[in-house]
Design a protein around this motif. Structure first.
Motif, short mmCIF file in Angstrom:
data_model
loop_
_atom_site.label_atom_id
_atom_site.label_comp_id
_atom_site.label_asym_id
_atom_site.label_seq_id
_atom_site.Cartn_x
_atom_site.Cartn_y
_atom_site.Cartn_z
N ARG A 116 0.63 -1.28 0.06
CA ARG A 116 -0.08 0.08 -0.04
C ARG A 116 0.91 1.25 0.00
NH1 ARG A 116 -1.35 3.45 3.77
NH2 ARG A 116 -0.49 2.05 5.44
N THR A 117 1.84 1.33 0.72
CA THR A 117 2.73 2.33 1.08
C THR A 117 3.88 2.39 -0.33
OG1 THR A 117 4.47 1.19 2.46
CG2 THR A 117 2.35 2.60 3.36
N GLY A 118 4.10 1.27 -0.84
CA GLY A 118 5.00 1.39 -2.03
C GLY A 118 6.29 0.89 -1.46
N PHE A 119 6.55 0.82 -0.26
CA PHE A 119 8.00 0.48 0.45
C PHE A 119 8.50 -0.85 -0.31
CE2 PHE A 119 10.22 -1.99 3.65
CZ PHE A 119 11.27 -1.16 4.02
N ILE A 120 7.84 -1.83 -0.48
CA ILE A 120 8.43 -2.94 -1.22
C ILE A 120 8.80 -2.86 -2.56
CG2 ILE A 120 6.41 -4.01 -1.95
CD1 ILE A 120 9.24 -5.84 0.00
N LEU A 121 8.16 -1.92 -3.18
CA LEU A 121 8.53 -1.90 -4.78
C LEU A 121 9.68 -1.59 -4.86
CD1 LEU A 121 5.29 0.03 -5.70
CD2 LEU A 121 5.51 -2.51 -5.79
N ARG A 122 10.47 -0.61 -4.27
CA ARG A 122 11.86 -0.40 -4.71
C ARG A 122 12.92 -1.56 -4.41
NH1 ARG A 122 16.62 1.88 -1.79
NH2 ARG A 122 15.26 1.68 0.05
N HIS A 123 12.74 -2.31 -3.26
CA HIS A 123 13.45 -3.43 -3.05
C HIS A 123 13.29 -4.64 -4.09
CE1 HIS A 123 14.96 -1.65 0.64
NE2 HIS A 123 13.63 -1.32 1.00
N LEU A 124 11.89 -4.84 -4.37
CA LEU A 124 11.48 -5.65 -5.26
C LEU A 124 12.19 -5.48 -6.60
CD1 LEU A 124 10.09 -8.49 -5.53
CD2 LEU A 124 7.85 -7.02 -6.26
N PHE A 125 11.91 -4.24 -7.06
CA PHE A 125 12.51 -4.14 -8.40
C PHE A 125 14.21 -4.42 -8.37
CE2 PHE A 125 14.90 -0.96 -11.09
CZ PHE A 125 14.30 -1.32 -12.20
N VAL A 126 14.75 -3.96 -7.36
CA VAL A 126 16.20 -4.03 -7.30
C VAL A 126 16.56 -5.79 -7.50
CG1 VAL A 126 18.29 -4.19 -5.89
CG2 VAL A 126 16.68 -1.91 -6.05
N THR A 127 15.79 -6.43 -6.67
CA THR A 127 16.12 -7.93 -6.52
C THR A 127 15.77 -8.57 -8.10
OG1 THR A 127 15.87 -8.09 -4.50
CG2 THR A 127 15.51 -9.94 -5.49
N MET A 128 14.45 -7.97 -8.52
CA MET A 128 14.03 -8.40 -9.76
C MET A 128 15.24 -8.29 -10.86
SD MET A 128 10.69 -7.61 -11.69
CE MET A 128 9.53 -7.69 -10.38
#
Length: 265
Positions: A58-70
């Protein structure tokens, strides 16, 4: 007296059983922590995990971390696959070359790449490159040995007939060797998906400023069990998504195989 064979189960029933077993496991986990059978400090709770993951999304917190790992996983996975297929084809075509380098390949494959991760970070820095190299080192050997074996297992009569019919080396690779080896290659790719993510996460865990491995490492440092499990759940979903894409590509490229051989997911 004739006996009937094993009853076949449909994929709808298989998916239902998967959902039931997963639901039962989560329910048991929730009940065990709520009743005090297990301390939730050590294993968290499914409802708390769900709330944590939802808040991250919801906050978008995970998106940056997920994008880097992806990014690290996909780049390393693709490069490792291409190198593995290319070197596997090369060694299969030139047996002398394979005999010369066989001890070296076996020795390199035996090296624990996870232990080499700190060296990769030292050589290539804390950025993207060190994680990609880590992923390549894990994926390459799985794909290489499968490709090499797949090419060597191609029906020799089929190869001889193609040569008699005037097949050029390019036609031989495109129409005989590659299609015959694809089953081996895709089998290795499904195994390599997990290794690719392990490489990226281990690299992030040891040294990075972003990524799911970094997130899990930070949660462990803060004794945040919920954060650790939430990161692991997201990793599992990510692996399943990549595995589904590999399976989809396998079905598209191996349409000539019987359904029973192609498998279903």
């Amino acid at each position: 007296m004739a006996t009937s064979g094993p009853t076949k189960i449909s994929w709808a029933e298989i998916r239902l059983w998967r959902a039931v077993l997963l639901g039962a496991f989560l329910l048991l986990w929730e009940v065990a922590t709520r009743r005090g059978w297990v301390d939730p400090f050590f294993v968290s709770q499914p409802t708390v995990l769900a709330a944590q993951i939802f808040d991250w999304i919801r906050t978008g917190f995970i998106l940056r971390h997920l994008f880097v790992t992806m990014q690290e996983t996909i780049i390393g996975f693709l490069l490792g696959t291409l190198l593995g297929v290319a070197v596997g084809f090369t060694f299969a075509h030139w047996p002398t070359l394979a005999h010369i380098f066989d001890p070296l390949m076996v020795a390199l494959n035996a090296m624990p790449r996870v232990v080499l991760a700190p060296l990769f970070i030292l050589w290539f820095g804390l950025g993207l490159t060190s994680k990609v190299v880590m992923v390549i080192s894990l994926v390459f050997f799985v794909v290489f040995f499968s490709t090499y074996t797949g090419i060597r297992e191609v029906d020799r009569d089929l190869v001889s007939n193609a040569r008699i019919l005037g097949a050029t080396p390019g036609h031989m690779i495109r129409h005989v060797l590659l299609p015959s080896a694809l089953t081996w290659i895709f089998s290795s790719l499904r195994t390599s998906v997990g290794f690719a993510l392990i490489g990226a996460v281990v690299g992030e865990y040891l040294g990075s400023a972003a990524g799911l491995g970094h997130l899990i490492q930070q949660a462990e440092g803060n004794l945040d069990t919920t954060g650790v499990f939430a990161g692991m759940v997201i990793l599992a979903v990510f692996v399943l998504a990549i595995d589904w894409l590999v399976t989809l590509a396998e079905r598209r490229l191996l349409v000539w195989r019987p359904p029973s051989a192609a498998g279903q997911g």
